[in-house]
Every structure is written in C-alpha cells, then in structure tokens.
Design a protein around this motif. Sequence first.
Motif, short mmCIF file in Angstrom:
data_model
loop_
_atom_site.label_atom_id
_atom_site.label_comp_id
_atom_site.label_asym_id
_atom_site.label_seq_id
_atom_site.Cartn_x
_atom_site.Cartn_y
_atom_site.Cartn_z
N VAL A 1 27.23 43.19 43.25
CA VAL A 1 28.41 43.01 42.39
C VAL A 1 27.97 42.97 40.93
CG1 VAL A 1 30.34 41.51 41.83
CG2 VAL A 1 29.58 41.71 44.20
N ARG A 2 28.64 43.77 40.11
CA ARG A 2 28.48 43.71 38.66
C ARG A 2 29.77 43.14 38.08
NH1 ARG A 2 24.64 47.85 37.41
NH2 ARG A 2 23.04 47.71 39.04
N ALA A 3 29.70 41.88 37.69
CA ALA A 3 30.91 41.21 37.20
C ALA A 3 31.34 41.78 35.85
CB ALA A 3 30.66 39.70 37.09
N ALA B 1 31.35 39.29 45.92
CA ALA B 1 31.93 40.12 46.96
C ALA B 1 32.48 39.22 48.06
CB ALA B 1 30.88 41.07 47.54
N GLU B 2 33.73 39.44 48.43
CA GLU B 2 34.31 38.75 49.58
C GLU B 2 34.05 39.60 50.81
OE1 GLU B 2 38.42 37.98 48.87
OE2 GLU B 2 38.01 36.32 47.48
N GLY C 1 37.48 49.44 44.79
CA GLY C 1 38.37 48.62 45.61
C GLY C 1 37.72 48.15 46.88
N ASP C 2 38.21 48.65 48.02
CA ASP C 2 37.77 48.16 49.33
C ASP C 2 36.62 48.99 49.89
OD1 ASP C 2 39.64 46.11 49.44
OD2 ASP C 2 41.17 47.41 50.28
N LEU C 3 35.71 48.30 50.56
CA LEU C 3 34.60 48.91 51.28
C LEU C 3 34.78 48.60 52.75
CD1 LEU C 3 31.66 50.13 51.44
CD2 LEU C 3 30.85 47.78 51.11
N ARG D 1 35.07 43.46 49.22
CA ARG D 1 35.60 43.88 47.92
C ARG D 1 35.17 42.85 46.89
NH1 ARG D 1 41.67 44.66 47.77
NH2 ARG D 1 41.07 45.26 45.67
N SER D 2 35.05 43.28 45.64
CA SER D 2 34.59 42.38 44.59
C SER D 2 35.79 41.63 44.01
CB SER D 2 33.89 43.17 43.48
OG SER D 2 34.70 44.24 43.02
#
Length: 271
Positions: free
Chosen positions: A259-261, A214-215, A148-150, A208-209
């Motif tokens: 990021v691993r989509a 990642a945004e 989730g969030d970082l 967050r992904s």
Amino acid sequence: MHKDATRGRTEVSDHDQLLVIVDPVARRSDGESVRIAKDVLSAGAEAKICLPEGPEEFSRALARRGSRRPVLLGDDHALLRAVTLLHRERDLAEGALSLVPIGAPEALEVAHALGVPSSTPAAARAALEGAVRRLDLLVDDSDGVVLGDLLVPAVPVPAPAAPSVWGTCRSLVRTLVPPAVRTHPLRVEADGVLLADVDAPLEALTARSVAGTAEVTVRPPAAPPRRATAHTLTVSGPDFRYRADGRLTGPVRRRTWTVRAGAWGLRLPRV
C-alpha cells in the motif's frame, strides 16, 4: 490576466491550462458525451485537446503535458493506464488527474467508486473547479497498480446461456443442483502473518486499500471469512490468475502488493 488580441479571450494562468486527452474508445462509443465534455472544459479554461489513436500516442501525450493539468475523457481503463504511466515515471506525487467518465456503466465502476460524478457536465465541472483528493494505491512487485478491488484468484465471468432449449436445460440443472465450490491452494501472508496456506485451500481473497492500509478478506470453504489489515500482502502457490480493477492478470506463482498511502491525486467535486 490580460486579453489575447489574436483570440479575443482572457488568458489564464498555467494552473488553468488543461491537456484534455480523449481516449479512442470514448470517441467511438459516445461522441456526443465527448463533445459536451470538451465544450464545458473549453468554456472554463484554456484546453488543448489531444486525440490519441492508441496506447503509444496516449502515453506520449501524457508525458509531454508540461504544466498543463491532464483531464481524461474515458473509462476505468483510461484512468488506470494514466495512473500506471505516471507511477512508472515516478511522477504521481506531482499534480493530480481528472476524469470525465465516458463508457458503458460496467466499464466505469472504479471511477464511480472513487467519487467521480456519473454525469458528463458534473464531472467536467469537477475537473475545472473540484478539489484534489489524495488516494491510496496498491503497487505490486512487477510495478503494476490497483486503484480499487483486487480478487485472487480471478473468478471467470460466466458466458450467457444460449437462447435455445439446451440453454434452458442447463439453467434448470444449475437451479436444481448447486455448483460445487471451487477451492485454491494458496499461501496468503499479511505483513508476514499467515492467513492461509496451501494445505487448507480457500475459495478466494479480496483486498483493497483503505485509509493507508489494505483490507484483506480470506474466504475459506464452509467457514466464516477471516479479515485483516496490512501494509503488505503476499500470495503464492500453484499458477493463479487475479483480477484487479476489472483486468485479468497471470498466471503467476507469487505476487506481493504494497500500500502506498496518498500516492496519487484525483480531482473530485468539493464537498
């Protein structure tokens, strides 16, 4: 399909065979919800129930799942533990996880944000009949994962005020005198583009992904936030801690997340 003469029930395919791993925290905190989940799952599929006593037994049970679909009964920590183990085994691309959330609301924020139902029966039915949704993953350079969030740096959780006159006085002082803004000298790079540097300290950054990227939001003091999207995020600087999925990590001096989509699958209600 055929009848199993010894058990008097219909034998199901491998696809419908479940490995139900009951996290020990869930057993201690809400045994009734655990019982309800086991009843729903066992009524809908052939379910092998596993009751690990700790992280090592949890890991062994997941590693020996064979063709059975893993269903976790537990909170965000149980889900994160399972995703981390499968990632490190390089086995996330195969199959999918299911979660029946059991625990305190604050320990289930990640699960609910991902779309897992809050109701025990509804989540168990989704484990049986739901559709697999492929989800992104943030993976760091120490092989840790973020669902989730970082948050960088980690913001300490304030302790509750003491129920005394001193606690009342401290609350009054905080109301009358706003706390000073803390800043942190961190260098932030998104896909190699510099978003912040140590000579211009920031309050925090979040990431967050979403949809394969990642945004990233950087929050300078007394200025509007700066936003970017990237596949790789690197943070460096003096020792800092970070919070990911509610867990505190660090201190570290440098960390890179990629990021691993569509890296992992979670079975959720059909829409």
